[in-house]
Each structure stands twice: as structure tokens, then as C-alpha cells.
Design an enzyme around this catalytic site. Structure first.
Site, PDB file in Angstrom:
ATOM      1  N   GLY A  14       0.838  -1.214   0.000  1.00 28.08           N
ATOM      2  CA  GLY A  14       0.000   0.000   0.000  1.00 28.08           C
ATOM      3  C   GLY A  14       0.868   1.257   0.000  1.00 28.08           C
ATOM      4  O   GLY A  14       1.834   1.332   0.747  1.00 28.08           O
ATOM      5  N   ASP A 131      -0.091   2.167   8.547  1.00 27.46           N
ATOM      6  CA  ASP A 131      -0.593   1.380   9.677  1.00 27.46           C
ATOM      7  C   ASP A 131       0.227   1.525  10.963  1.00 27.46           C
ATOM      8  O   ASP A 131      -0.262   1.222  12.046  1.00 27.46           O
ATOM      9  CB  ASP A 131      -0.656  -0.111   9.306  1.00 27.46           C
ATOM     10  N   ARG A 158     -18.263  15.111  13.132  1.00 22.53           N
ATOM     11  CA  ARG A 158     -18.771  15.585  14.428  1.00 22.53           C
ATOM     12  C   ARG A 158     -19.844  16.666  14.234  1.00 22.53           C
ATOM     13  O   ARG A 158     -20.845  16.696  14.946  1.00 22.53           O
ATOM     14  CB  ARG A 158     -17.597  16.114  15.257  1.00 22.53           C
ATOM     15  N   ARG A 166     -26.707  12.001  16.769  1.00 26.23           N
ATOM     16  CA  ARG A 166     -26.499  10.622  16.307  1.00 26.23           C
ATOM     17  C   ARG A 166     -25.224   9.995  16.886  1.00 26.23           C
ATOM     18  O   ARG A 166     -24.287  10.710  17.235  1.00 26.23           O
ATOM     19  CB  ARG A 166     -26.351  10.612  14.789  1.00 26.23           C
TER      20      ARG A 166
HETATM   21  O1  F6P Z   1      -1.366  -1.464   4.737  1.00 25.48           O
HETATM   22  C1  F6P Z   1      -1.984  -0.293   4.320  1.00 25.48           C
HETATM   23  C2  F6P Z   1      -3.449  -0.499   4.109  1.00 25.48           C
HETATM   24  O2  F6P Z   1      -4.026   0.733   3.722  1.00 25.48           O
HETATM   25  C3  F6P Z   1      -4.217  -1.107   5.281  1.00 25.48           C
HETATM   26  O3  F6P Z   1      -4.523  -0.165   6.284  1.00 25.48           O
HETATM   27  C4  F6P Z   1      -5.429  -1.686   4.600  1.00 25.48           C
HETATM   28  O4  F6P Z   1      -5.936  -2.755   5.335  1.00 25.48           O
HETATM   29  C5  F6P Z   1      -4.871  -2.157   3.271  1.00 25.48           C
HETATM   30  O5  F6P Z   1      -3.672  -1.431   3.052  1.00 25.48           O
HETATM   31  C6  F6P Z   1      -5.792  -1.968   2.090  1.00 25.48           C
HETATM   32  O6  F6P Z   1      -5.188  -2.520   0.980  1.00 25.48           O
HETATM   33  P1  F6P Z   1      -5.667  -2.305  -0.542  1.00 25.48           P
HETATM   34  O7  F6P Z   1      -5.368  -0.877  -0.911  1.00 25.48           O
HETATM   35  O8  F6P Z   1      -4.851  -3.263  -1.317  1.00 25.48           O
HETATM   36  O9  F6P Z   1      -7.127  -2.550  -0.559  1.00 25.48           O
END
Ligand code: F6P
Length: 324
Positions: A14, A131, A158, A166
Site C-alpha cells: 500500500g 498502519d 462531528r 447521532r
Molecule cells: O497497509 C496499508 C493499508 O491501507 C491497510 O490499512 C489496509 O488494510 C490495506 O492497506 C488496504 O489494501 P488495498 O489498498 O490493497 O485494498
């Protein structure tokens, strides 16, 4: 020790804001050290397929402020196989690439460990993921920007949550880790965070509802980590078990990965990029560059990807005290 004259650099997995600042820093400090630099496109896929171009100091001009990755990225299934890694190694030999700088998260750096083990390739890893789940570093490149993006979004949610009285369940990324959820909840003044590290989280929802969320407040924000069903799951539970509440869900999704990197991420990426080349020059191999107490550290990549980074329980305490 054999000195390194030609390196390859790639981003994998990612994308995260600040990856470009890291590519720029690695490229320029490598050239400064007299090395030749090859940019490898689309991560491990590009190394297998030979999608490679030499980078100059100009190739990385005007990139420090841009989100995403100019080298592109991919999640490579082929690189998970021995054949894929053999092909990647052949490409390295063909281009005369002696060592690699790999910028990515857990999966990408695990691939680097395998390649280094099978082909004795010197690798330096940079932690590039929103992450923040890599062991051995206080922060990963992109985490601070994503956190700020989430907080900006939650501030907006918010406004409408308050206007309609809600409960909002806001789902954030983080894969198996709750750093983004827990810290964005603190920063946005949310009423609760549901994170995978807190194994009592099912009861956490009940105790949050039962301790009387509406006594002093007319609306609530609960930040939910994407793991285990995410926000939908908890919203459904509230609809069934506490039908008196007006519930909505907001899944922030990939907008969390985009945008211009914060100053913190740009500086972190720049320091780590320079440190990667210094590490090669010092004879370091197969380490990830981390930052601990604002000092650059080297962490064996195999440790960084294997050990689960724990979340500080103090953060859980802070949120629960401040959300009364
Ligand atoms: O590892 C980065 C991340 O954005 C995670 O937070 C998420 O679970 C994942 O990649 C999503 O991956 P993709 O973009 O392949 O759907």
C-alpha cells in the site's frame, strides 16, 4: 567489505504519504555518495519484469510534497514464489544492481528478507505504511499524515453527528493494528475506539453504551478499526440491541492513504532515506531503518516484520478518562 556502487529502489504494498520524500532522499544521498541509482517501478512486480529506469537528482525534483509514489506500487503474488524471486534476482544481475532499498510495510519487507536469504542480496528497508505496525520504529512513513487526515474527517463528521444527535461509527484503516484508530480517537475527542489489540472490545461497546453515553452528550463518535467486521458490525449491534439510538456509519477508506505528506512525514522520510545510504556505507545489511526517541536506529528486518508491535495501554487509559 565490498562497497556498493549501484542500488535499486522500489516501493511496494500500500502506498503511503511520504514515500516520495523517501525516494528523493535515497536517490540524492546515493548519488552524493557516488552510487548509481535505478528506480524499479511497481514494486516487486517491476523487479521481476524489468520495469527499471536510472534515476538522476532531477528525476526526484518537485516530489517531496506529493502523496502516493512516483515509482508506483503493487502487491505481487509472483514474488511470493521462489521462481518469482529467482526472476527478480536475474533482473538485478542484468542491470548490475548490487543492493536494494525497499520502502513498504510488513508484506513488502518480508519479501526482502526472503530475497536476501536466498540470493545474498544486501537490502535496507524503510518502513512505509500508514498502519504504523512495524516493530522497532516509533513511527512509519505515512502514519502521521493518515492520522491527521482521519482527524480532519472526524471533525467534520462531528458537526453532523451533533446536529442530528447521532452515534457515528467511523471505520479507519490499520489492517491488524489499532494505532490509527486509538490515536485518532484521542486527537478527535471521540467517545470510544474499538481496536483489535483490546480483546475485550465486544464488552467495550456494551460498557460504552451502558455507562450512559447520552447523560451529558447528545451525540457520540466511535472510531472502529477495520478488522473484525469494522463499523458495520457495531452499528448493526446497536440497531438491534439499543434501538433507541440513531446510528450512522462512515467508512473513510482509501482517502486515508492519499494527500500531501505532513512536515513530520517529510522529515522522517528524508532522515530515513539518508540513513539508508549511510547504513550501506557502514556495511549494514538487511536492516530496517527505524526511529526511536527521535534517533535513527537499525532493526534487523526479520525482527521488524515478525514481532507484533504492542499498543501502549496508556493510550487506552487516556481515551477512557477523557471521554467521560
Ligand atoms: O497497509 C496499508 C493499508 O491501507 C491497510 O490499512 C489496509 O488494510 C490495506 O492497506 C488496504 O489494501 P488495498 O489498498 O490493497 O485494498
Amino acid at each position: 567489505m565490498r562497497s556498493i556502487n549501484t542500488i535499486g529502489i522500489l516501493t511496494s504494498g500500500g502506498d503511503s504519504p511520504g514515500m516520495n520524500a523517501a525516494i528523493r532522499a535515497v536517490t540524492r544521498s546515493a548519488i552524493y555518495s557516488g552510487m548509481k541509482v535505478f528506480g524499479i517501478y511497481r514494486g516487486w512486480e517491476g523487479l521481476i519484469n524489468g520495469e527499471i529506469k536510472e534515476l538522476t537528482t532531477e528525476s526526484v525534483s518537485n516530489t517531496i510534497q506529493r502523496g502516493g509514489t512516483i515509482l508506483k506500487t503493487a502487491r505481487s503474488d509472483a514474488f511470493r514464489t521462489v521462481e518469482g524471486r529467482n526472476q527478480a534476482y536475474e533482473t538485478m544481475q542484468r542491470f548490475g544492481i548490487e543492493a536494494l532499498v525497499v520502502i513498504g510495510g510488513n508484506g513488502s519487507l518480508s519479501g526482502a528478507v526472503e530475497l536476501a536469504r536466498e540470493h545474498d542480496v544486501p537490502v535496507i528497508g524503510l518502513p512505509g505504511t500508514i498502519d504504523n505496525d512495524l516493530y522497532g520504529t516509533d513511527s512509519t512513513i505515512g502514519y502521521d499524515t493518515a492520522l491527521n487526515t482521519i482527524v480532519e474527517c472526524v471533525d467534520k463528521i462531528r458537526d453532523t453527528a451533533t446536529s442530528h444527535d447521532r452515534i457515528f461509527f467511523v471505520e479507519v484503516m490499520g489492517r491488524d493494528a489499532g494505532f490509527l484508530a486509538q490515536n485518532s480517537a484521542i486527537a478527535a475527542g471521540a467517545e470510544a475506539a474499538i481496536i483489535p489489540e483490546d480483546e475485550t472490545h465486544i464488552d467495550q461497546l456494551a460498557s460504552f453504551i451502558e455507562r450512559g453515553i447520552r447523560k451529558s452528550k447528545n451525540s457520540s463518535i466511535v472510531i472502529v478499526s477495520e478488522k473484525d467486521g469494522g463499523a458495520m458490525h457495531y452499528a448493526e449491534r446497536v440497531r438491534k440491541e439499543y434501538p433507541q439510538y440513531n446510528v450512522r456509519v462512515s467508512i473513510l477508506g482509501h482517502l486515508q492513504r492519499g494527500g500531501t505528506p505532513t512536515a513530520y512525514d517529510r522529515i522522517l522520510a528524508s532522515r530515513m532515506g539518508v540513513a539508508a545510504i549511510e547504513a550501506f556505507n557502514e556495511g549494514q545489511r538487511n536492516v530496517m531503518i527505524g526511529v526511536k526517541d527521535d534517533k535513527i536506529v537499525y532493526v534487523p528486518i526479520a525482527r521488524a516484520v515478525k514481532i507484533n508491535r504492542p499498543i501502549d495501554k496508556e493510550l487506552i487509559n487516556v481515551l477512557s478518562i477523557l471521554s467521560i
